[in-house]
Scaffold this active site. Structure first.
Site, PDB file in Angstrom:
ATOM      1  N   CYS A  74       6.058 -39.907   4.979  1.00 31.93           N
ATOM      2  CA  CYS A  74       7.293 -40.601   5.340  1.00 31.93           C
ATOM      3  C   CYS A  74       7.830 -41.316   4.110  1.00 31.93           C
ATOM      4  O   CYS A  74       7.109 -42.064   3.456  1.00 31.93           O
ATOM      5  CB  CYS A  74       7.020 -41.611   6.459  1.00 31.93           C
ATOM      6  SG  CYS A  74       8.458 -42.630   6.849  1.00 31.93           S
ATOM      7  N   CYS A  77       7.628 -45.331   4.525  1.00 33.11           N
ATOM      8  CA  CYS A  77       6.398 -46.136   4.509  1.00 33.11           C
ATOM      9  C   CYS A  77       5.195 -45.446   3.888  1.00 33.11           C
ATOM     10  O   CYS A  77       4.154 -46.061   3.728  1.00 33.11           O
ATOM     11  CB  CYS A  77       6.048 -46.591   5.924  1.00 33.11           C
ATOM     12  SG  CYS A  77       5.562 -45.249   7.034  1.00 33.11           S
ATOM     13  N   CYS A  92      16.161 -22.197   9.499  1.00 36.47           N
ATOM     14  CA  CYS A  92      17.124 -23.078  10.163  1.00 36.47           C
ATOM     15  C   CYS A  92      17.858 -23.979   9.170  1.00 36.47           C
ATOM     16  O   CYS A  92      18.795 -24.667   9.548  1.00 36.47           O
ATOM     17  CB  CYS A  92      16.431 -23.928  11.231  1.00 36.47           C
ATOM     18  SG  CYS A  92      15.335 -25.208  10.578  1.00 36.47           S
ATOM     19  N   CYS A 123       9.045 -41.683  12.473  1.00 39.26           N
ATOM     20  CA  CYS A 123       7.736 -42.134  12.000  1.00 39.26           C
ATOM     21  C   CYS A 123       7.259 -43.237  12.940  1.00 39.26           C
ATOM     22  O   CYS A 123       7.984 -44.211  13.179  1.00 39.26           O
ATOM     23  CB  CYS A 123       7.860 -42.656  10.566  1.00 39.26           C
ATOM     24  SG  CYS A 123       6.340 -43.404   9.948  1.00 39.26           S
ATOM     25  N   CYS A 126       7.020 -46.848  10.805  1.00 42.09           N
ATOM     26  CA  CYS A 126       8.191 -47.610  10.350  1.00 42.09           C
ATOM     27  C   CYS A 126       9.454 -47.323  11.153  1.00 42.09           C
ATOM     28  O   CYS A 126      10.471 -47.979  10.946  1.00 42.09           O
ATOM     29  CB  CYS A 126       8.452 -47.367   8.866  1.00 42.09           C
ATOM     30  SG  CYS A 126       9.104 -45.733   8.456  1.00 42.09           S
ATOM     31  N   HIS A 129      13.902 -42.234  10.977  1.00 50.39           N
ATOM     32  CA  HIS A 129      14.332 -40.964  11.573  1.00 50.39           C
ATOM     33  C   HIS A 129      13.914 -39.817  10.666  1.00 50.39           C
ATOM     34  O   HIS A 129      14.188 -39.824   9.468  1.00 50.39           O
ATOM     35  CB  HIS A 129      15.858 -40.972  11.742  1.00 50.39           C
ATOM     36  CG  HIS A 129      16.421 -39.665  12.190  1.00 50.39           C
ATOM     37  ND1 HIS A 129      16.291 -39.209  13.478  1.00 50.39           N
ATOM     38  CD2 HIS A 129      17.115 -38.715  11.515  1.00 50.39           C
ATOM     39  CE1 HIS A 129      16.907 -38.033  13.585  1.00 50.39           C
ATOM     40  NE2 HIS A 129      17.397 -37.710  12.394  1.00 50.39           N
ATOM     41  N   HIS A 132      14.199 -33.575  14.359  1.00 48.66           N
ATOM     42  CA  HIS A 132      14.002 -33.240  15.773  1.00 48.66           C
ATOM     43  C   HIS A 132      12.875 -32.229  15.903  1.00 48.66           C
ATOM     44  O   HIS A 132      12.553 -31.514  14.949  1.00 48.66           O
ATOM     45  CB  HIS A 132      15.297 -32.663  16.366  1.00 48.66           C
ATOM     46  CG  HIS A 132      16.388 -33.675  16.450  1.00 48.66           C
ATOM     47  ND1 HIS A 132      17.241 -33.939  15.391  1.00 48.66           N
ATOM     48  CD2 HIS A 132      16.753 -34.514  17.446  1.00 48.66           C
ATOM     49  CE1 HIS A 132      18.081 -34.897  15.746  1.00 48.66           C
ATOM     50  NE2 HIS A 132      17.810 -35.253  16.988  1.00 48.66           N
ATOM     51  N   ASP A 136      10.572 -23.920  20.142  1.00 47.36           N
ATOM     52  CA  ASP A 136      10.816 -22.506  19.838  1.00 47.36           C
ATOM     53  C   ASP A 136      10.089 -22.039  18.575  1.00 47.36           C
ATOM     54  O   ASP A 136      10.492 -21.085  17.930  1.00 47.36           O
ATOM     55  CB  ASP A 136      12.320 -22.256  19.696  1.00 47.36           C
ATOM     56  CG  ASP A 136      12.960 -23.072  18.569  1.00 47.36           C
ATOM     57  OD1 ASP A 136      12.239 -23.829  17.871  1.00 47.36           O
ATOM     58  OD2 ASP A 136      14.183 -22.960  18.391  1.00 47.36           O
ATOM     59  N   ARG A 144       8.489 -26.541  16.599  1.00 44.82           N
ATOM     60  CA  ARG A 144       9.180 -26.502  15.303  1.00 44.82           C
ATOM     61  C   ARG A 144       9.700 -27.906  15.023  1.00 44.82           C
ATOM     62  O   ARG A 144      10.703 -28.327  15.568  1.00 44.82           O
ATOM     63  CB  ARG A 144      10.335 -25.502  15.334  1.00 44.82           C
ATOM     64  CG  ARG A 144      11.165 -25.497  14.060  1.00 44.82           C
ATOM     65  CD  ARG A 144      12.197 -24.364  14.050  1.00 44.82           C
ATOM     66  NE  ARG A 144      13.067 -24.374  15.213  1.00 44.82           N
ATOM     67  CZ  ARG A 144      14.291 -24.913  15.244  1.00 44.82           C
ATOM     68  NH1 ARG A 144      14.801 -25.506  14.171  1.00 44.82           N
ATOM     69  NH2 ARG A 144      15.007 -24.865  16.349  1.00 44.82           N
ATOM     70  N   CYS A 146      11.663 -29.922  12.878  1.00 45.27           N
ATOM     71  CA  CYS A 146      12.751 -29.666  11.935  1.00 45.27           C
ATOM     72  C   CYS A 146      13.076 -31.000  11.257  1.00 45.27           C
ATOM     73  O   CYS A 146      13.579 -31.922  11.893  1.00 45.27           O
ATOM     74  CB  CYS A 146      13.940 -29.127  12.729  1.00 45.27           C
ATOM     75  SG  CYS A 146      15.302 -28.574  11.731  1.00 45.27           S
TER      76      CYS A 146
END
Length: 158
Positions: A74, A77, A92, A123, A126, A129, A132, A136, A144, A146
């Site tokens: 991450c 952190c 993707c 995470c 902390c 973001h 997602h 699939d 997955r 992503c």
């Protein structure tokens, strides 16, 4: 004689001050507690993605085609999130992984923004973001993850 004693006293204090260990910089355990502190810690793009739930443009991330062996961490952190052997090319536009490094390092939350039903991943330490997770994936996990490259760091295997 008093001035010489004073001189020795002052010199002793000076040497003691010089011999003390420097104050440590904040460790990864000492996370920012306000968005202003996060803004000071992160780059503008990192702040946008990690703290404001943004997304980098597809096919632009530095870890999309990355193949080194090690750990993806991450960026907020330093927590290890994914091992390189769980990374795969999902075509993707973002780095994809089929499992977190260990249960609990990633938090999943329903995301109903943009008229879609998705699962946001952050995470667990902390709250940054990451991206997602979708069901699939082509591997045995069927998942997955992503992930935005900007939200990741990397520790190369030694």
């Amino acid at each position: 004689m008093k001035s010489f004693s004073y001189f020795l006293f002052v010199m002793a204090l000076a040497f003691q001050a010089c011999s003390q260990a420097p104050k440590s910089t904040p460790s990864m355990d000492q996370l920012p507690t306000s968005e202003a502190e996060w803004k000071a810690k992160l780059s503008e793009e990192e702040f946008y993605i990690l703290r404001q739930k943004g997304t980098e443009r597809p096919y632009t991330g530095k870890f999309l085609m990355h193949v080194d062996k090690g750990y993806y961490t991450c960026k907020g952190c330093g927590t290890r999130l994914f091992k390189s052997d769980s990374k795969f090319d999902s075509h993707c536009g973002w780095p994809s992984f089929d499992k977190e490094i260990k249960a609990g390092v990633i938090k999943e939350t329903a995301d109903l923004t943009l008229g879609m039903r998705r699962v946001e991943i952050t995470c667990a330490k902390c709250g940054g973001h990451l991206g997602h997770v979708f069901d699939d994936g082509p591997t045995e996990t069927g998942l997955r993850y992503c992930v935005n490259s900007v939200s990741l760091g990397f520790e190369k295997d030694k």
